[in-house]
Design a protein around this motif. Sequence first.
Motif, PDB file in Angstrom:
ATOM      1  N   ASP A 184     -74.746  44.223 -12.485  1.00  0.00           N
ATOM      2  CA  ASP A 184     -74.545  43.538 -10.869  1.00  0.00           C
ATOM      3  C   ASP A 184     -75.425  42.662 -10.966  1.00  0.00           C
ATOM      4  O   ASP A 184     -75.560  41.577 -10.196  1.00  0.00           O
ATOM      5  N   THR A 185     -75.972  42.718 -11.398  1.00  0.00           N
ATOM      6  CA  THR A 185     -77.586  40.815 -11.327  1.00  0.00           C
ATOM      7  C   THR A 185     -77.590  40.308 -12.747  1.00  0.00           C
ATOM      8  O   THR A 185     -78.454  39.511 -12.790  1.00  0.00           O
ATOM      9  N   GLY A 186     -76.693  40.221 -13.244  1.00  0.00           N
ATOM     10  CA  GLY A 186     -76.476  38.976 -14.333  1.00  0.00           C
ATOM     11  C   GLY A 186     -76.675  39.101 -15.146  1.00  0.00           C
ATOM     12  O   GLY A 186     -76.977  38.258 -16.119  1.00  0.00           O
ATOM     13  N   VAL A 187     -77.074  40.086 -16.081  1.00  0.00           N
ATOM     14  CA  VAL A 187     -78.019  41.331 -16.937  1.00  0.00           C
ATOM     15  C   VAL A 187     -77.321  41.630 -17.655  1.00  0.00           C
ATOM     16  O   VAL A 187     -77.205  42.828 -17.589  1.00  0.00           O
ATOM     17  N   THR A 188     -76.661  41.241 -19.381  1.00  0.00           N
ATOM     18  CA  THR A 188     -76.019  42.069 -20.167  1.00  0.00           C
ATOM     19  C   THR A 188     -76.971  42.843 -21.635  1.00  0.00           C
ATOM     20  O   THR A 188     -77.552  41.528 -21.735  1.00  0.00           O
ATOM     21  N   ARG A 189     -76.215  43.743 -21.315  1.00  0.00           N
ATOM     22  CA  ARG A 189     -77.189  43.820 -23.227  1.00  0.00           C
ATOM     23  C   ARG A 189     -76.268  43.555 -24.042  1.00  0.00           C
ATOM     24  O   ARG A 189     -74.935  43.987 -23.492  1.00  0.00           O
ATOM     25  N   GLN A 190     -77.028  43.363 -25.422  1.00  0.00           N
ATOM     26  CA  GLN A 190     -75.803  42.463 -26.112  1.00  0.00           C
ATOM     27  C   GLN A 190     -75.992  43.750 -27.148  1.00  0.00           C
ATOM     28  O   GLN A 190     -76.738  44.470 -27.340  1.00  0.00           O
ATOM     29  N   ALA A 191     -75.521  43.259 -28.534  1.00  0.00           N
ATOM     30  CA  ALA A 191     -74.958  44.030 -29.078  1.00  0.00           C
ATOM     31  C   ALA A 191     -76.544  44.728 -29.859  1.00  0.00           C
ATOM     32  O   ALA A 191     -76.763  45.819 -30.832  1.00  0.00           O
ATOM     33  N   ASP A 192     -77.412  43.617 -30.291  1.00  0.00           N
ATOM     34  CA  ASP A 192     -78.483  43.978 -30.985  1.00  0.00           C
ATOM     35  C   ASP A 192     -79.752  44.374 -29.845  1.00  0.00           C
ATOM     36  O   ASP A 192     -80.983  44.740 -30.852  1.00  0.00           O
ATOM     37  N   GLY A 193     -79.049  44.848 -28.969  1.00  0.00           N
ATOM     38  CA  GLY A 193     -80.311  45.719 -28.091  1.00  0.00           C
ATOM     39  C   GLY A 193     -80.901  44.681 -27.032  1.00  0.00           C
ATOM     40  O   GLY A 193     -81.887  45.400 -26.129  1.00  0.00           O
ATOM     41  N   THR A 194     -80.673  43.406 -27.685  1.00  0.00           N
ATOM     42  CA  THR A 194     -81.508  42.644 -26.024  1.00  0.00           C
ATOM     43  C   THR A 194     -80.889  42.116 -25.171  1.00  0.00           C
ATOM     44  O   THR A 194     -79.515  42.860 -25.361  1.00  0.00           O
ATOM     45  N   LEU A 195     -81.585  42.059 -24.339  1.00  0.00           N
ATOM     46  CA  LEU A 195     -80.428  41.297 -22.926  1.00  0.00           C
ATOM     47  C   LEU A 195     -80.554  39.917 -22.956  1.00  0.00           C
ATOM     48  O   LEU A 195     -81.141  39.239 -23.344  1.00  0.00           O
ATOM     49  N   THR A 196     -79.214  39.434 -22.264  1.00  0.00           N
ATOM     50  CA  THR A 196     -79.022  38.375 -21.650  1.00  0.00           C
ATOM     51  C   THR A 196     -79.070  37.735 -20.100  1.00  0.00           C
ATOM     52  O   THR A 196     -78.368  38.972 -19.608  1.00  0.00           O
ATOM     53  N   VAL A 197     -79.320  36.830 -19.636  1.00  0.00           N
ATOM     54  CA  VAL A 197     -78.805  36.477 -17.749  1.00  0.00           C
ATOM     55  C   VAL A 197     -78.179  35.895 -18.468  1.00  0.00           C
ATOM     56  O   VAL A 197     -78.171  34.265 -18.108  1.00  0.00           O
ATOM     57  N   ASP A 198     -77.723  35.662 -17.293  1.00  0.00           N
ATOM     58  CA  ASP A 198     -76.686  34.620 -16.535  1.00  0.00           C
ATOM     59  C   ASP A 198     -76.905  34.302 -15.314  1.00  0.00           C
ATOM     60  O   ASP A 198     -76.965  35.325 -14.003  1.00  0.00           O
ATOM     61  N   GLU A 199     -77.639  33.219 -15.055  1.00  0.00           N
ATOM     62  CA  GLU A 199     -78.289  32.882 -14.106  1.00  0.00           C
ATOM     63  C   GLU A 199     -77.633  32.751 -13.094  1.00  0.00           C
ATOM     64  O   GLU A 199     -78.133  33.213 -11.760  1.00  0.00           O
ATOM     65  N   LYS A 200     -76.245  32.661 -12.976  1.00  0.00           N
ATOM     66  CA  LYS A 200     -75.978  32.081 -11.550  1.00  0.00           C
ATOM     67  C   LYS A 200     -75.511  33.212 -11.071  1.00  0.00           C
ATOM     68  O   LYS A 200     -75.219  33.881  -9.202  1.00  0.00           O
ATOM     69  N   THR A 201     -74.797  34.230 -12.146  1.00  0.00           N
ATOM     70  CA  THR A 201     -74.761  36.092 -10.915  1.00  0.00           C
ATOM     71  C   THR A 201     -75.865  36.335 -10.655  1.00  0.00           C
ATOM     72  O   THR A 201     -76.083  36.891  -9.623  1.00  0.00           O
ATOM     73  N   LEU A 202     -77.449  36.384 -11.630  1.00  0.00           N
ATOM     74  CA  LEU A 202     -78.144  36.817 -11.077  1.00  0.00           C
ATOM     75  C   LEU A 202     -78.621  35.962  -9.854  1.00  0.00           C
ATOM     76  O   LEU A 202     -79.224  36.639  -8.743  1.00  0.00           O
ATOM     77  N   GLN A 203     -78.923  34.707  -9.335  1.00  0.00           N
ATOM     78  CA  GLN A 203     -78.910  34.478  -8.181  1.00  0.00           C
ATOM     79  C   GLN A 203     -77.924  34.811  -7.204  1.00  0.00           C
ATOM     80  O   GLN A 203     -78.725  34.391  -5.730  1.00  0.00           O
ATOM     81  N   GLN A 204     -77.024  34.993  -7.372  1.00  0.00           N
ATOM     82  CA  GLN A 204     -75.718  35.257  -6.235  1.00  0.00           C
ATOM     83  C   GLN A 204     -76.269  36.485  -5.979  1.00  0.00           C
ATOM     84  O   GLN A 204     -75.268  37.420  -4.708  1.00  0.00           O
ATOM     85  N   ALA A 205     -76.746  37.482  -7.062  1.00  0.00           N
ATOM     86  CA  ALA A 205     -77.179  39.437  -6.731  1.00  0.00           C
ATOM     87  C   ALA A 205     -78.245  38.878  -5.170  1.00  0.00           C
ATOM     88  O   ALA A 205     -78.735  38.439  -5.052  1.00  0.00           O
TER      89      ALA A 205
END
Length: 265
Positions: A184-205
């Motif tokens: 919901d805040t633009g942070v997604t878990r990847q298959a390798d366990g790390t996280l990625t950030v969608d900056e646009k979604t994060l800023q709009q949260a």
Amino acid sequence: MSAIHDRNSIVGYKVLYFGMNHSISFMRRNFSQGKRMENERNEITMRITRNFMNAMMLGSQRTGRRKHRMDSLQTNNSLYPNRFMNTRAINQASKTQTTYQNMKNNAGELQGAALKLTEGGDNSIFAKAKQSGSTAEITKQVQNFVTYYNGMVRSLQSGSSRVDNSYLGMVNAYSTMYQSALKDTGVTRQADGTLTVDEKTLQQASLEQLQKAWGSNNSFTVKVGQTAAYIQNNAVSNLNSLVDNTYSSLLRSYGNNGNFFNFWL
């Protein structure tokens, strides 16, 4: 009945408030302890290195053939086989040191970001965001947290001990457990366990979404922050053991081969 209900609600809020303060105090205490342990380890390492180099140079007054002798030490020829430590062992020790150094650093920095996200009061970043209407500082700390989290996860993946694997399993479980709130805040878990950030979604949260995922007393931040304190202590312990084992190997070689520093005479 209304009075009893209100009283129970107040008690419940006090319990939650105490639990959150306890978690934050735990992270703050371990963060400070980690810094102190790091300084002590660096002092030990410098002392061992200084003693080692002094021993190498004792009695080394003549310089005419020193370069030839050093070249001989660095080759696996029959004249001076494995004079000091095996090259493969040195490379492996260096790789292990890098892994645990990165693990310690990332776990320590993650705790710092976690404290900024979870501290309460009028000066907290969530209180300030509510007053100003801007979540810029919150999103900045979230991005910092994700950066340190990914570094910590990759270091744990590079580790080979059961303890490393156990901590890796714990943080992976947390990222899975809180996957929906993070997304919901633009942070997604990847298959390798790390996280990625969608900056646009994060800023709009919304502020509520950000606080649920990152600033509440039962948030992903608190859970991972507490675990990071243990991960940091484990990394420091492994670094200290690595120094001790390396120095012990040097002393064993010294005892088995005699005073190999006489090689320089």
